[in-house]
Design an enzyme around this catalytic site. Structure first.
Site, PDB file in Angstrom:
ATOM      1  N   LYS A  14       1.786   1.524  -3.641  1.00 15.32           N
ATOM      2  CA  LYS A  14       2.007   0.747  -2.058  1.00 15.32           C
ATOM      3  C   LYS A  14       1.639  -0.710  -1.926  1.00 15.32           C
ATOM      4  CE  LYS A  14      -1.529   2.623  -0.354  1.00 15.32           C
ATOM      5  NZ  LYS A  14      -2.747   2.960   0.223  1.00 15.32           N
ATOM      6  N   ARG A  89      -6.112   5.404   9.534  1.00 14.81           N
ATOM      7  CA  ARG A  89      -7.059   6.154   8.638  1.00 14.81           C
ATOM      8  C   ARG A  89      -7.363   7.515   9.439  1.00 14.81           C
ATOM      9  NH1 ARG A  89     -10.636   3.359   4.167  1.00 14.81           N
ATOM     10  NH2 ARG A  89     -12.279   4.131   5.703  1.00 14.81           N
ATOM     11  N   ARG A 123      -5.338   3.771 -16.214  1.00 12.34           N
ATOM     12  CA  ARG A 123      -5.614   2.340 -15.710  1.00 12.34           C
ATOM     13  C   ARG A 123      -6.649   1.918 -16.354  1.00 12.34           C
ATOM     14  NH1 ARG A 123      -5.938   2.081  -9.455  1.00 12.34           N
ATOM     15  NH2 ARG A 123      -7.742   3.081  -9.525  1.00 12.34           N
ATOM     16  N   ARG A 156     -12.319   1.849 -15.428  1.00 15.79           N
ATOM     17  CA  ARG A 156     -13.046   1.696 -14.257  1.00 15.79           C
ATOM     18  C   ARG A 156     -14.058   2.875 -14.007  1.00 15.79           C
ATOM     19  NH1 ARG A 156     -10.680  -1.762 -10.559  1.00 15.79           N
ATOM     20  NH2 ARG A 156      -8.716  -2.630 -11.366  1.00 15.79           N
ATOM     21  N   ARG A 167     -11.463  11.627  -4.540  1.00 11.13           N
ATOM     22  CA  ARG A 167     -10.722  10.917  -3.702  1.00 11.13           C
ATOM     23  C   ARG A 167      -9.501  11.247  -3.065  1.00 11.13           C
ATOM     24  NH1 ARG A 167     -12.257   6.805  -7.583  1.00 11.13           N
ATOM     25  NH2 ARG A 167     -10.272   6.556  -8.379  1.00 11.13           N
TER      26      ARG A 167
END
Ligand SMILES: [Zn+2]
Length: 222
Positions: A14, A89, A123, A156, A167
């Site tokens: 995004k 949202r 990541r 992370r 999530r």
């Protein structure tokens, strides 16, 4: 004037796709995540509020997000339009948005959950300078070392399979209904986000009848 909403799960590209559109079409890129990060970094009152929520393991509430977006849009610095990422949202916010702004379209970047897991769990972050890496798309030259400062690359804290699963569940429960609402109003173009970023960008431009995407080196030589 062009007004877009871009939606997609974390890892769907995004931010990258918004930035490419914004740069080329002079749109203001309104990223809710970036706005909150800015406030945290600059120790504003809002930043302190966000920090407290995160420390308590809570998500930033929908109402707070809505206030931030309304304030941002009220600056009216978007002469050629905007692309907004991280909002709406929930269905109420989506309805408000449709009533208040004459949207040109909703870009829905579609990425299957297993590909999200593959991307997000690859990541890495430099523990010293904070530079982002990705073991699929942006590998460091030396394994485990930052190209810029030589610091250790770490995962992370919230990029564990369990946290990501939470999530993803949160995203689907909240955002899938918003996408469905937009679809009923025929504003949505669903783009397959599994391809590389140039292919995804070209697909967006084609679907919305926008000027073609020319990567910057091609633009210079042309
Ligand atoms: Zn570094």
């Amino acid at each position: 004037m062009r007004k877009y909403v871009i939606m997609g799960v974390q890892g769907s590209g995004k931010g990258t796709q918004s930035a490419l559109l914004a740069d080329d079409l002079d749109l203001v890129h309104i990223s809710v995540g970036d706005i909150f990060r800015w406030h945290v970094k600059h120790h504003t009152k809002l930043g302190a509020q966000v920090r407290r929520l995160v420390a308590a393991g809570e998500l930033v509430g929908d109402d707070l997000v809505e206030d931030v977006v309304k304030d941002r849009l009220q600056l009216h610095d978007w002469n050629y339009g905007f692309i907004i990422d991280g909002f709406p949202r929930n269905r109420r916010q989506a309805e408000f948005f449709l009533e208040s702004y004459d949207l040109d379209g909703v870009i829905h970047l579609d990425l299957p959950d297993d590909e999200v897991r593959r991307r997000v769990l690859a990541r890495r972050l430099c523990s010293r300078c904070g530079m982002d890496y990705n073991l699929i798309a942006h590998r460091p030259e030396v394994e485990g070392r930052c190209d810029v400062c030589g610091g250790n690359l770490v995962t992370r804290e919230d990029d564990t399979p369990d946290a990501l699963a939470r999530r993803l569940a949160d995203y689907h429960s909240k955002i899938d209904p918003v996408v469905e609402l937009f679809k009923r109003k025929e504003y949505v173009m669903t783009i397959d986000a599994r391809a590389d970023k140039a292919t995804v960008q070209r697909a967006i431009r084609t679907r919305f009848n926008l000027p073609p995407y020319l990567p910057s080196d091609a633009r210079l030589s042309g």
